[in-house]
Write an enzyme that holds these catalytic residues in place. Structure first.
Site, short mmCIF file in Angstrom:
data_model
loop_
_atom_site.label_atom_id
_atom_site.label_comp_id
_atom_site.label_asym_id
_atom_site.label_seq_id
_atom_site.Cartn_x
_atom_site.Cartn_y
_atom_site.Cartn_z
N TYR A 154 48.46 42.12 52.78
CA TYR A 154 48.76 43.42 53.40
C TYR A 154 47.48 44.07 53.92
CZ TYR A 154 50.95 48.13 53.50
OH TYR A 154 51.43 49.36 53.87
N GLY A 185 47.95 57.23 53.34
CA GLY A 185 47.69 56.91 51.94
C GLY A 185 49.03 56.70 51.25
N1 CAA Z 1 42.57 46.70 39.23
C1 CAA Z 1 41.89 45.92 38.38
N2 CAA Z 1 42.48 45.00 37.59
C2 CAA Z 1 43.81 44.89 37.66
C3 CAA Z 1 44.59 45.69 38.52
C4 CAA Z 1 43.91 46.64 39.30
N3 CAA Z 1 44.56 47.46 40.15
N4 CAA Z 1 45.89 45.35 38.37
C5 CAA Z 1 45.94 44.35 37.46
N5 CAA Z 1 44.69 44.09 37.02
C6 CAA Z 1 44.26 43.08 36.02
C7 CAA Z 1 45.29 42.91 34.94
O1 CAA Z 1 45.11 43.89 33.95
C8 CAA Z 1 44.98 41.51 34.45
O2 CAA Z 1 43.83 41.55 33.61
P1 CAA Z 1 43.61 40.45 32.45
O3 CAA Z 1 43.70 39.09 33.11
O4 CAA Z 1 42.26 40.78 31.93
O5 CAA Z 1 44.71 40.71 31.48
C9 CAA Z 1 44.50 40.78 35.69
O6 CAA Z 1 44.16 41.82 36.64
C10 CAA Z 1 45.50 39.79 36.25
O7 CAA Z 1 46.43 40.42 36.97
P2 CAA Z 1 47.73 39.66 37.40
O8 CAA Z 1 47.49 38.81 38.59
O9 CAA Z 1 48.38 38.98 36.23
O10 CAA Z 1 48.54 40.93 37.81
P3 CAA Z 1 50.07 41.12 37.79
O11 CAA Z 1 50.72 39.88 38.31
O12 CAA Z 1 50.50 41.65 36.48
O13 CAA Z 1 50.24 42.33 38.84
C11 CAA Z 1 50.15 43.31 41.00
C12 CAA Z 1 49.49 42.35 40.03
C13 CAA Z 1 51.57 42.83 41.35
C14 CAA Z 1 49.34 43.33 42.25
C15 CAA Z 1 50.24 44.71 40.36
O14 CAA Z 1 48.95 45.06 39.88
C16 CAA Z 1 50.69 45.76 41.35
O15 CAA Z 1 51.87 45.86 41.71
N6 CAA Z 1 49.75 46.59 41.83
C17 CAA Z 1 50.01 47.60 42.83
C18 CAA Z 1 49.55 47.16 44.17
C19 CAA Z 1 49.67 48.29 45.14
O16 CAA Z 1 49.07 49.35 45.01
N7 CAA Z 1 50.47 48.11 46.19
C20 CAA Z 1 50.66 49.13 47.15
C21 CAA Z 1 52.08 49.11 47.60
S1 CAA Z 1 52.49 50.56 48.56
C22 CAA Z 1 51.78 50.26 50.04
O17 CAA Z 1 51.25 49.24 50.30
C23 CAA Z 1 51.88 51.40 51.02
C24 CAA Z 1 50.56 51.79 51.51
O18 CAA Z 1 50.16 51.37 52.58
C25 CAA Z 1 49.73 52.70 50.72
#
Ligand code: CAA
Length: 248
Positions: A154, A185
């Site tokens: 994205y 945002g």
């Molecule tokens: N920052 C730092 N570390 C993070 C993190 C973050 N934001 N999110 C997850 N982690 C860490 C986890 O805690 C995990 O740590 P450990 O391995 O030490 O346990 C590690 O990263 C591994 O993460 P995973 O790959 O297993 O993560 P997941 O599969 O559980 O989830 C994700 C990942 C699906 C991306 C989830 O974090 C998520 O949904 N995040 C939101 C993403 C987001 O903001 N999207 C915006 C959508 S809206 C939009 O896009 C509109 C717009 O234009 C603004």
């Protein structure tokens, strides 16, 4: 002068619907162009815009298909004359950290969010240049400026929209056509509400104004950039993000 004709891709979506309403309020004939595959959402949309009495109409399009975009342009041209304003607001997310990201997550996002901009702009820009007036507004994202965990696809597509915006802006500037992008945002849309609550709360905590944006606040900016008297703003990117990301 006849009503300006505006096409809004993603027109029945969270931001798209408000953009359609704002442009109609400013006197434009609006075509909400979106996938026809969500009958419930389409029905709700029709009810939400009923007060505009045909000034907002729905047309089906799949922006990831060049043919579908050419056909949309033909239908709109036959029904309303040329397109004066194009808002590229169609976008999807397929969030996954990069090490878990499958090819399909990548290509789906690219095909809709970036190829879609090419596919829809390409058939519409010639008429704008010939008539000496056009407004193209690309809805990018703050995450195209900052990157976001889980959004290599994205963020790449949204950053790509800025390059497209600046390059095309140069090419059509002498023809009375402006091309700008807006980087919203986090706003109160389904896309954002689908982010896990805990993650979303952390994000909102980092927004200086202390809340999500409203779709109407993005629509306000589209209306501004697409106005007849906004002809000196081109190749710009307007952040609308509550102060989440600041730069100069
Ligand atoms: N920052 C730092 N570390 C993070 C993190 C973050 N934001 N999110 C997850 N982690 C860490 C986890 O805690 C995990 O740590 P450990 O391995 O030490 O346990 C590690 O990263 C591994 O993460 P995973 O790959 O297993 O993560 P997941 O599969 O559980 O989830 C994700 C990942 C699906 C991306 C989830 O974090 C998520 O949904 N995040 C939101 C993403 C987001 O903001 N999207 C915006 C959508 S809206 C939009 O896009 C509109 C717009 O234009 C603004």
């Amino acid at each position: 002068m006849d009503k300006r004709v505006a096409v809004v891709s993603g027109g029945i979506g969270g931001l798209g619907t408000e953009i359609c309403r704002a442009l109609a309020r400013s006197g434009r004939q609006v075509i909400a162009a979106d996938l026809a595959s969500r009958p419930e959402r389409l029905e709700a949309f029709q009810a939400e815009v009923a007060e505009f009495n045909g000034q907002i109409v729905f047309e089906a399009v799949d922006v990831s298909s060049a043919d579908s975009c050419v056909e949309l342009h033909q239908r709109v041209s036959e029904r309303f004359g040329g397109v004066d304003v194009l808002v590229n607001a169609a976008g999807i997310t397929r969030d996954a950290s990069f090490r878990k990201m499958e090819q399909k997550h990548w290509t789906d996002v690219m095909r809709v969010n970036l190829d879609g901009v090419y596919n829809l702009t390409r058939p519409m820009v010639d008429g704008m240049c010939e008539r000496g007036f056009g407004r193209i507004v690309n809805i990018s994202s703050v995450n195209g400026q900052t990157g976001q965990f889980g959004q290599t696809n994205y963020s790449a597509a949204k950053a790509g929209m800025h390059g497209f915006t600046m390059a095309l802006a140069r090419e059509v500037a002498r023809k009375g056509v402006t091309v700008n992008s807006i980087s919203p945002g986090y706003c109160r849309t389904q896309l954002v509400m689908a982010v896990p609550e805990k993650v979303r709360e952390q994000i909102v905590a980092q927004i200086p104004v202390g809340r999500l944006g409203e779709p109407s606040e993005i629509a306000r900016t589209v209306d501004f950039l697409s106005a007849d008297d906004a002809g000196f703003i081109t190749g710009a990117n307007i952040p609308v993000n509550g102060g989440y990301f600041m730069s100069f």
